[in-house]
Design an enzyme around this catalytic site. Structure first.
Site, PDB file in Angstrom:
ATOM      1  N   PRO A   1     -38.212 -41.560  23.178  1.00 43.96           N
ATOM      2  CA  PRO A   1     -39.438 -42.076  22.567  1.00 43.96           C
ATOM      3  C   PRO A   1     -40.689 -41.854  23.404  1.00 43.96           C
ATOM      4  O   PRO A   1     -41.806 -41.914  22.880  1.00 43.96           O
ATOM      5  CB  PRO A   1     -39.150 -43.567  22.405  1.00 43.96           C
TER       6      PRO A   1
ATOM      7  N   SER B   1     -41.294 -39.063  25.356  1.00 44.44           N
ATOM      8  CA  SER B   1     -41.550 -37.660  25.635  1.00 44.44           C
ATOM      9  C   SER B   1     -42.722 -37.140  24.805  1.00 44.44           C
ATOM     10  O   SER B   1     -42.872 -37.474  23.629  1.00 44.44           O
ATOM     11  CB  SER B   1     -40.294 -36.831  25.346  1.00 44.44           C
ATOM     12  N   GLY B   2     -43.554 -36.306  25.434  1.00 46.89           N
ATOM     13  CA  GLY B   2     -44.627 -35.650  24.698  1.00 46.89           C
ATOM     14  C   GLY B   2     -45.595 -36.603  24.026  1.00 46.89           C
ATOM     15  O   GLY B   2     -45.910 -36.435  22.835  1.00 46.89           O
TER      16      GLY B   2
ATOM     17  N   GLY C   1     -37.529 -33.546  26.227  1.00 48.48           N
ATOM     18  CA  GLY C   1     -37.728 -32.432  27.136  1.00 48.48           C
ATOM     19  C   GLY C   1     -36.410 -31.875  27.629  1.00 48.48           C
ATOM     20  O   GLY C   1     -35.328 -32.240  27.143  1.00 48.48           O
TER      21      GLY C   1
ATOM     22  N   ILE D   1     -32.251 -32.805  26.846  1.00 51.10           N
ATOM     23  CA  ILE D   1     -31.295 -31.789  26.386  1.00 51.10           C
ATOM     24  C   ILE D   1     -30.149 -31.660  27.378  1.00 51.10           C
ATOM     25  O   ILE D   1     -28.977 -31.563  26.991  1.00 51.10           O
ATOM     26  CB  ILE D   1     -32.005 -30.441  26.188  1.00 51.10           C
TER      27      ILE D   1
ATOM     28  N   GLU E   1     -28.979 -33.970  29.301  1.00 48.60           N
ATOM     29  CA  GLU E   1     -28.103 -35.133  29.142  1.00 48.60           C
ATOM     30  C   GLU E   1     -27.189 -34.996  27.937  1.00 48.60           C
ATOM     31  O   GLU E   1     -25.995 -35.321  27.992  1.00 48.60           O
ATOM     32  CB  GLU E   1     -28.934 -36.413  29.022  1.00 48.60           C
TER      33      GLU E   1
ATOM     34  N   ASP F   1     -23.844 -14.007  27.708  1.00 47.68           N
ATOM     35  CA  ASP F   1     -22.992 -12.976  28.297  1.00 47.68           C
ATOM     36  C   ASP F   1     -22.059 -13.494  29.375  1.00 47.68           C
ATOM     37  O   ASP F   1     -21.315 -12.736  29.998  1.00 47.68           O
ATOM     38  CB  ASP F   1     -23.838 -11.830  28.857  1.00 47.68           C
TER      39      ASP F   1
ATOM     40  N   GLU G   1     -33.721 -31.659  38.462  1.00 46.90           N
ATOM     41  CA  GLU G   1     -33.312 -32.939  39.033  1.00 46.90           C
ATOM     42  C   GLU G   1     -32.319 -32.714  40.166  1.00 46.90           C
ATOM     43  O   GLU G   1     -31.623 -31.708  40.216  1.00 46.90           O
ATOM     44  CB  GLU G   1     -32.680 -33.836  37.958  1.00 46.90           C
TER      45      GLU G   1
END
Length: 344
Positions: free
Chosen positions: A13, A15-16, A70, A74, A76, A221, A281
């Site tokens: 909630p 983010s951004g 963010g 993703i 997580e 790949d 992180e």
């Protein structure tokens, strides 16, 4: 009667500038229109909130997890489902700052509605992800070295505003503090033994908003792009940075090792601590083993555009390019200043 597929929206909630919170209803309506039975989960300040909910939803049989946030969110969500034998597909609604992973998949950024509508194209890609030791995952990059360690001291507000570019913006003042570390790095083609100031292990071609650091990286790949910077000399580093900013002309430089490999073992050979950065992180200390899990998770992607080299720059891209140019000019000014000092 055919059972409807289920989609679970997991969103950050904060983010951004809370852009996702304002668009939850619209996104759910879009998913319902595509035939999904939908529900939503708002992440909390509890550690690993998104990871734990993704794991629960996957074990509960959800077909699709929509990760909105963010790169951290993703990561997580991926970490929550990666250990499972049966893994749902993942769709991304990027609302962070840099959004490296979404950039690599050509997903619209900063517009939750357009990102959700991409799911309706039913285009997917079986993506590689990275496994660090046996219990940590990364989707974009693992890194080690002096600059990587210094990133932990960047104020969180600056990081929130500018993402990985916050580190680049401070890069000139940090360059004099670079130092080499004696390392052994084992990879598919042999062993690197020597001094290194920075080590990058990239999955995608987008790092900090720039697509020239690992320009030939493939998403599926089974190979990492291993980049070892073999110098801590200030002027040599400045030259390498300039080559990167000029469109990836650094690849064949003798001060770099540029290697494609599916597995990597990084072992420091000094008593100095070597911290590992996973997707921005802290991810533990070396020694560390990295393994590429080929085609491990299916992501919705704009596959029509991934191979298109003639992409028009969006507003965010223009902003990133402006910062890159500013950084390049600062590097030149710094280099000129050092040269003048030497002449005195």
């Amino acid at each position: 009667m055919t059972k409807r597929q289920r989609a679970r929206l997991i969103y950050n909630p904060t983010s951004g500038q809370e852009i996702m919170t304002k668009n939850v209803a619209k996104v759910l309506n879009i998913l319902e229109g595509y035939g999904y039975e939908t529900s939503a989960f708002q992440t909390t300040a509890t550690p690993n909130s998104a990871r734990d909910e993704a794991n629960r939803a996957a074990r509960d049989g959800f077909d699709v997890i929509v990760a909105a946030g963010g790169d951290g969110t993703i990561n997580e969500v991926v970490s929550g489902i990666a250990p499972l034998k049966v893994r749902p597909k993942i769709a991304i609604i990027p609302t962070g700052t840099t959004n490296d992973f979404a950039r690599a998949l050509k997903i619209p950024r900063g517009n939750p509605v357009k990102a959700a509508e991409l799911i309706g194209k039913h285009q997917t890609l079986n993506m590689d992800i990275g496994l660090a030791d046996s219990d940590k995952y990364f989707i974009n990059i693992a890194a080690a070295g002096t600059l990587t360690e210094l990133t932990y001291s960047v104020p969180s507000q600056l990081k929130t505003m500018f993402g990985y570019l916050a580190y680049l913006a401070k890069g000139v003042e940090l360059l004099p503090r670079l130092r080499n570390s004696l390392v052994t790095i084992k990879h598919d083609h042999g062993v690197f033994e020597g001094q290194a100031s920075m080590i990058f292990v990239a999955i995608t071609n987008s790092v900090g908003g720039f697509e020239a650091i690992a320009p030939d990286a493939k998403l599926d790949d089974g190979m990492f792009t291993l980049i070892i910077v073999k110098t801590a000399n200030l002027f040599e580093i400045v030259h390498l940075i300039r080559l990167i900013l000029q469109g990836g002309k650094h690849i064949d430089h003798p001060l770099l090792a540029y290697i494609k490999t599916s597995q990597i073992l990084i072992e420091p050979k000094t008593s100095h601590r070597m911290m590992i950065n996973l997707d921005g992180e802290y991810g533990g200390d070396a020694p560390i083993k990295l393994k590429n899990l080929k085609n491990h998770i299916t992501f919705f992607a704009n596959t029509d555009a991934i191979s298109d080299d003639a992409m028009m720059l969006e507003t965010e891209d223009l902003a990133l390019e402006a910062i890159a140019q500013k950084f390049a000019h600062e590097v030149e000014d710094f280099e000129e200043h050092e040269r003048n000092d030497d002449d005195l």
